[in-house]
Each structure stands twice: as structure tokens, then as C-alpha cells.
Design a protein around this motif. Structure first.
Motif, PDB file in Angstrom:
ATOM      1  N   LEU A 169      33.603  66.071  29.577  1.00  0.00           N
ATOM      2  CA  LEU A 169      33.059  67.427  29.529  1.00  0.00           C
ATOM      3  C   LEU A 169      31.553  67.399  29.290  1.00  0.00           C
ATOM      4  O   LEU A 169      30.801  68.171  29.899  1.00  0.00           O
ATOM      5  CB  LEU A 169      33.763  68.240  28.447  1.00  0.00           C
ATOM      6  CG  LEU A 169      35.237  68.581  28.694  1.00  0.00           C
ATOM      7  CD1 LEU A 169      35.798  69.363  27.512  1.00  0.00           C
ATOM      8  CD2 LEU A 169      35.410  69.381  29.980  1.00  0.00           C
ATOM      9  N   ASP A 170      31.106  66.527  28.405  1.00  0.00           N
ATOM     10  CA  ASP A 170      29.665  66.394  28.150  1.00  0.00           C
ATOM     11  C   ASP A 170      28.923  66.010  29.427  1.00  0.00           C
ATOM     12  O   ASP A 170      27.838  66.541  29.718  1.00  0.00           O
ATOM     13  CB  ASP A 170      29.407  65.342  27.077  1.00  0.00           C
ATOM     14  CG  ASP A 170      29.793  65.811  25.682  1.00  0.00           C
ATOM     15  OD1 ASP A 170      29.940  67.031  25.495  1.00  0.00           O
ATOM     16  OD2 ASP A 170      29.942  64.948  24.792  1.00  0.00           O
ATOM     17  N   ALA A 171      29.487  65.084  30.191  1.00  0.00           N
ATOM     18  CA  ALA A 171      28.828  64.620  31.410  1.00  0.00           C
ATOM     19  C   ALA A 171      28.754  65.738  32.449  1.00  0.00           C
ATOM     20  O   ALA A 171      27.717  65.915  33.117  1.00  0.00           O
ATOM     21  CB  ALA A 171      29.569  63.409  31.980  1.00  0.00           C
ATOM     22  N   LEU A 172      29.829  66.495  32.593  1.00  0.00           N
ATOM     23  CA  LEU A 172      29.820  67.607  33.542  1.00  0.00           C
ATOM     24  C   LEU A 172      28.815  68.678  33.129  1.00  0.00           C
ATOM     25  O   LEU A 172      28.083  69.220  33.956  1.00  0.00           O
ATOM     26  CB  LEU A 172      31.221  68.207  33.650  1.00  0.00           C
ATOM     27  CG  LEU A 172      32.282  67.331  34.328  1.00  0.00           C
ATOM     28  CD1 LEU A 172      33.660  67.952  34.164  1.00  0.00           C
ATOM     29  CD2 LEU A 172      31.960  67.134  35.799  1.00  0.00           C
ATOM     30  N   ALA A 173      28.775  68.976  31.817  1.00  0.00           N
ATOM     31  CA  ALA A 173      27.823  69.973  31.323  1.00  0.00           C
ATOM     32  C   ALA A 173      26.389  69.512  31.544  1.00  0.00           C
ATOM     33  O   ALA A 173      25.515  70.304  31.950  1.00  0.00           O
ATOM     34  CB  ALA A 173      28.079  70.255  29.843  1.00  0.00           C
ATOM     35  N   PRO A 178      20.572  71.408  34.326  1.00  0.00           N
ATOM     36  CA  PRO A 178      19.267  71.662  34.955  1.00  0.00           C
ATOM     37  C   PRO A 178      19.282  72.799  35.972  1.00  0.00           C
ATOM     38  O   PRO A 178      18.227  73.364  36.279  1.00  0.00           O
ATOM     39  CB  PRO A 178      18.955  70.317  35.646  1.00  0.00           C
ATOM     40  CG  PRO A 178      19.778  69.302  34.932  1.00  0.00           C
ATOM     41  CD  PRO A 178      21.025  70.024  34.540  1.00  0.00           C
ATOM     42  N   HIS A 179      20.460  73.147  36.471  1.00  0.00           N
ATOM     43  CA  HIS A 179      20.557  74.170  37.510  1.00  0.00           C
ATOM     44  C   HIS A 179      20.646  75.584  36.941  1.00  0.00           C
ATOM     45  O   HIS A 179      20.485  76.560  37.685  1.00  0.00           O
ATOM     46  CB  HIS A 179      21.780  73.894  38.386  1.00  0.00           C
ATOM     47  CG  HIS A 179      21.747  72.568  39.071  1.00  0.00           C
ATOM     48  ND1 HIS A 179      21.151  72.379  40.294  1.00  0.00           N
ATOM     49  CD2 HIS A 179      22.207  71.343  38.677  1.00  0.00           C
ATOM     50  CE1 HIS A 179      21.256  71.103  40.652  1.00  0.00           C
ATOM     51  NE2 HIS A 179      21.892  70.456  39.681  1.00  0.00           N
ATOM     52  N   THR A 245      34.012  82.689  28.250  1.00  0.00           N
ATOM     53  CA  THR A 245      32.613  82.272  28.323  1.00  0.00           C
ATOM     54  C   THR A 245      31.937  83.050  29.436  1.00  0.00           C
ATOM     55  O   THR A 245      32.512  83.220  30.523  1.00  0.00           O
ATOM     56  CB  THR A 245      32.490  80.758  28.583  1.00  0.00           C
ATOM     57  OG1 THR A 245      33.031  80.044  27.472  1.00  0.00           O
ATOM     58  CG2 THR A 245      31.032  80.348  28.772  1.00  0.00           C
ATOM     59  N   ALA A 246      30.729  83.504  29.148  1.00  0.00           N
ATOM     60  CA  ALA A 246      29.938  84.225  30.142  1.00  0.00           C
ATOM     61  C   ALA A 246      28.575  83.566  30.281  1.00  0.00           C
ATOM     62  O   ALA A 246      28.039  82.999  29.324  1.00  0.00           O
ATOM     63  CB  ALA A 246      29.766  85.688  29.731  1.00  0.00           C
ATOM     64  N   GLY A 287      29.693  78.392  37.662  1.00  0.00           N
ATOM     65  CA  GLY A 287      31.148  78.306  37.588  1.00  0.00           C
ATOM     66  C   GLY A 287      31.592  77.085  36.799  1.00  0.00           C
ATOM     67  O   GLY A 287      32.429  77.182  35.897  1.00  0.00           O
ATOM     68  N   LEU A 288      31.025  75.939  37.118  1.00  0.00           N
ATOM     69  CA  LEU A 288      31.355  74.721  36.390  1.00  0.00           C
ATOM     70  C   LEU A 288      30.895  74.803  34.941  1.00  0.00           C
ATOM     71  O   LEU A 288      31.635  74.441  34.015  1.00  0.00           O
ATOM     72  CB  LEU A 288      30.709  73.514  37.070  1.00  0.00           C
ATOM     73  CG  LEU A 288      30.922  72.160  36.395  1.00  0.00           C
ATOM     74  CD1 LEU A 288      32.405  71.820  36.312  1.00  0.00           C
ATOM     75  CD2 LEU A 288      30.150  71.065  37.121  1.00  0.00           C
ATOM     76  N   ALA A 289      29.678  75.308  34.718  1.00  0.00           N
ATOM     77  CA  ALA A 289      29.121  75.354  33.362  1.00  0.00           C
ATOM     78  C   ALA A 289      29.967  76.233  32.448  1.00  0.00           C
ATOM     79  O   ALA A 289      30.249  75.860  31.298  1.00  0.00           O
ATOM     80  CB  ALA A 289      27.684  75.864  33.408  1.00  0.00           C
ATOM     81  N   THR A 290      30.377  77.405  32.946  1.00  0.00           N
ATOM     82  CA  THR A 290      31.173  78.296  32.099  1.00  0.00           C
ATOM     83  C   THR A 290      32.561  77.718  31.844  1.00  0.00           C
ATOM     84  O   THR A 290      33.089  77.822  30.732  1.00  0.00           O
ATOM     85  CB  THR A 290      31.289  79.699  32.723  1.00  0.00           C
ATOM     86  OG1 THR A 290      31.799  79.597  34.066  1.00  0.00           O
ATOM     87  CG2 THR A 290      29.940  80.407  32.731  1.00  0.00           C
ATOM     88  N   LYS A 291      33.153  77.092  32.851  1.00  0.00           N
ATOM     89  CA  LYS A 291      34.482  76.515  32.655  1.00  0.00           C
ATOM     90  C   LYS A 291      34.453  75.367  31.649  1.00  0.00           C
ATOM     91  O   LYS A 291      35.355  75.246  30.805  1.00  0.00           O
ATOM     92  CB  LYS A 291      35.048  76.036  33.995  1.00  0.00           C
ATOM     93  CG  LYS A 291      35.703  77.131  34.815  1.00  0.00           C
ATOM     94  CD  LYS A 291      36.601  76.538  35.894  1.00  0.00           C
ATOM     95  CE  LYS A 291      37.492  77.602  36.493  1.00  0.00           C
ATOM     96  NZ  LYS A 291      38.481  77.036  37.432  1.00  0.00           N
ATOM     97  N   VAL A 292      33.434  74.525  31.729  1.00  0.00           N
ATOM     98  CA  VAL A 292      33.336  73.411  30.784  1.00  0.00           C
ATOM     99  C   VAL A 292      33.165  73.930  29.364  1.00  0.00           C
ATOM    100  O   VAL A 292      33.842  73.472  28.426  1.00  0.00           O
ATOM    101  CB  VAL A 292      32.175  72.477  31.174  1.00  0.00           C
ATOM    102  CG1 VAL A 292      31.870  71.497  30.050  1.00  0.00           C
ATOM    103  CG2 VAL A 292      32.509  71.716  32.462  1.00  0.00           C
TER     104      VAL A 292
END
Length: 342
Positions: A169-173, A178-179, A245-246, A287-292
Motif C-alpha cells: 500500500l505504501d508503494a502504491l501511494a 506526485p500526480h 476517503t475523498a 482513484g488509486l490514491a483514494t482506494k489505497v
């Protein structure tokens, strides 16, 4: 065979409690047949709360079918009240040992009559594609086709085992960070914070129309904060708890959201519900950031959870890719089917 008698249950009637227990029994039996590990059924209290609710945006009617006094089938008809006023959503439940006796068709006929009386011209339902886990004919696609329904959308049920590895999860976040540097991620448990609720509700209202919807005739939900708060209270009364999460833009608007829901009757499983990024804010890996972020909070708040289940349109390549990044695997195909009346 004796005549099939179909009755719409009246929550105010003296025999409602006994009838709704039998109604829930045929629901459980029908939904679990051939799908013991894939079924996601609701508790008696959950479904009873739904058909007795005074929600302003949605009515749910319960039906039982009896033969010689025995409950042999049932169903539920959902009727939007503030939007999508030409549609209705029927679910028909018949245990396998009672099938091919005209019971399901009788329940469906009663639902159609009620839907037409409410001015509805389109019926939309979901059926699970087979075969079952032991090769069973699940029955749904054939039954729907016999009634004249056509496939409008194919969805995939996906699952991931918990807990997810925090290093992953840390790696995905970190890869996403940066985006979306201009945005703030906000996570919470329970009701939406007051300072976010207006734009949160507006965004949630378009989830169904922004996601791939195939040939389904749908329109955005009615966005109303009071209605939303009513839905939150109903969820709490049904034993449902959520983490959300928003992503918040610099102007304070919610531009992405995601939710995970736990149910008191099934604490080992979480349900992934709405996930959306507002169209004009896509391309920032929100989408990825909020899900993580939401998954991390879920693992803190619901440590007993051992699985997340979610559904996505088969054509929703982007969200399916996000799910793959998180470790989800597809376990079942479901068809949304549609029938135009008249």
C-alpha cells in the motif's frame, strides 16, 4: 399443482414478522444455490429494515408466493422516488426445489402489475451467470430471457483477501502521490463531514451514469443532503458501518470518493461501493490514491475483515486495472438485464 398465490407484504399487518422471516428464508436459499462462496446475502434485519424504511428516495416492496399456505418463493421490487421514475428493479427468489412450477413467473407478474401502476416502463434486474460452483444451472439468465429481458451490461465480481500488505500500500501511494499534489485526501468513519457533504453528495449522484452502463436506461440520482443523511441513518440502523476517503480540490470541492462498508452480520467481509473521480479531475491517479488510503483506514477500523468484494462493469478497464494493482481477482460474472414494458 395447487394455485400459486402471491401477496405483497404489509409491514402494518399482524402476521408481517412471521411472513418476512419466511420471505428471507427463500431469499437465502435462492441466492446461495450454486454460489456458496460467491454469494453476498443480506441479513434478515437488513432486508426487513429496507422494506419498512421511510426513505424519501426509494420504496421497497416485499412479495411472497404461497402454495397451500407454504411460502415457496418471493421477491422484492425497488422503486426510485426522486429520480429514474420510469424504472423499477425486481428481484425474484425461488429455491431450486420449487423451480419450474410457475412460481417465479407468478411473482414477476405481480411485480410488473405494481410497477405499471406506479407508471414504470422499464424493469432492470441482475442475474448471475453460471455454471455454479459444482456445475449447477443457476437459472437466472434463462429465466430472464424467457420473460423477455435483454442483457444490457456485464459486470465482474472481484475479491481480494485481507489484510493487504502495508508495504505494498505504501508503494502504491508513493507512486500516485506526485500526480495529485494539488489535492488533499480526507478519510473518515461514519457520516460524511459537514464541510464536504454537499459536493460529496453531488459527486455520488453521478456514479452510475459516469461508470460504463451499457444499454441500461439510467439517469443521475437526485442529489440532496437531507436525503443522504436519511440514508446514513438507515444504514446505521441496519448494522452497516463505513469508512470513506475523498480527494478535495483546492476550491474545497470533493472531486473523488470511495467507500468501504462493513456489516454486523458478516464482519469478515467488506463491500467496496461507490468509487468515482470527477471527469474534469481525472488523470491524477485519484482513484488509486483514494482506494489505497481507504483500505488502510479499513484495516485499522475493521481488523476482523478478511475479504473485500466489489463489482465493476466488464468494460471499465481503468477501474479494473486499479483493482488488479490492489490484488483483486475476478470470481463471477453478473448480467444487468432490462425489459421495456408495453
Amino acid at each position: 399443482m395447487s394455485t400459486v398465490q402471491v401477496e405483497r407484504l404489509d409491514p402494518a399487518s399482524p402476521g408481517f414478522d412471521d411472513a418476512v422471516r419466511a420471505w428471507h428464508g427463500v431469499y437465502e436459499a435462492a441466492c446461495r444455490y450454486g454460489r456458496a462462496s460467491r454469494a453476498t446475502t443480506w441479513s434478515l434485519d437488513h432486508l426487513r429494515g429496507g422494506v419498512t424504511s421511510d426513505r424519501p428516495d426509494l420504496a421497497r416492496h416485499a412479495y411472497v408466493a404461497r402454495v397451500d399456505g407454504e411460502v415457496v418463493g418471493g421477491g422484492m421490487l425497488s422503486l426510485p422516488r426522486l429520480d429514474n421514475l420510469t424504472t423499477a428493479n425486481p428481484d425474484v427468489w425461488v429455491p431450486v426445489e420449487q423451480r419450474r412450477r410457475g412460481i417465479g413467473r407468478a411473482v414477476h407478474t405481480a411485480m410488473v402489475a405494481d410497477a405499471v401502476a406506479q407508471g414504470r416502463t422499464v424493469l432492470q434486474a441482475g442475474v448471475h451467470q453460471g455454471p455454479g460452483e459444482q456445475g449447477e444451472d443457476l437459472g437466472g439468465p434463462g429465466f430472464a430471457a424467457a420473460l423477455g429481458y435483454e442483457v444490457a451490461l456485464v459486470e465482474l465480481q472481484s475479491r481480494v483477501d485481507l489484510p493487504l500488505d502495508l508495504v505494498r500500500l505504501d508503494a502504491l501511494a508513493a507512486a500516485a502521490a506526485p500526480h495529485h499534489a494539488a489535492y488533499t485526501l480526507r478519510s473518515w468513519e461514519g457520516p460524511v463531514p459537514e464541510d464536504l457533504v454537499a459536493s460529496y453528495v453531488e459527486l455520488d449522484a453521478v456514479v452510475d451514469v459516469e461508470a460504463p452502463s451499457g444499454d441500461l436506461e439510467i439517469e443521475p440520482l437526485h442529489a440532496d443532503v437531507d436525503v443522504w443523511r436519511h440514508k446514513e441513518r438507515e444504514a446505521a440502523a441496519q448494522g452497516r458501518r463505513n469508512v470513506s476517503t475523498a480527494a478535495v480540490a483546492p476550491d474545497g470541492d470533493v472531486v473523488a470518493l470511495t467507500e468501504l462498508w462493513a456489516n454486523d452480520h458478516e464482519p469478515a467481509r467488506l463491500h467496496q461501493w461507490s468509487t468515482i473521480v470527477r471527469r474534469d479531475h481525472r488523470g491524477h491517479r485519484l482513484g488509486l490514491a483514494t482506494k489505497v488510503a481507504n483500505q488502510r483506514l479499513a484495516q485499522e477500523r475493521f481488523p476482523e475483515a478478511r475479504q473485500v468484494v466489489t463489482w465493476n462493469a466488464e468494460s471499465n478497464a481503468h477501474m479494473l486495472a486499479v483493482n488488479v494493482d490492489l490484488g483483486f481477482r475476478v470470481v463471477e460474472r453478473t448480467c444487468s438485464v432490462q425489459l421495456r414494458l408495453g
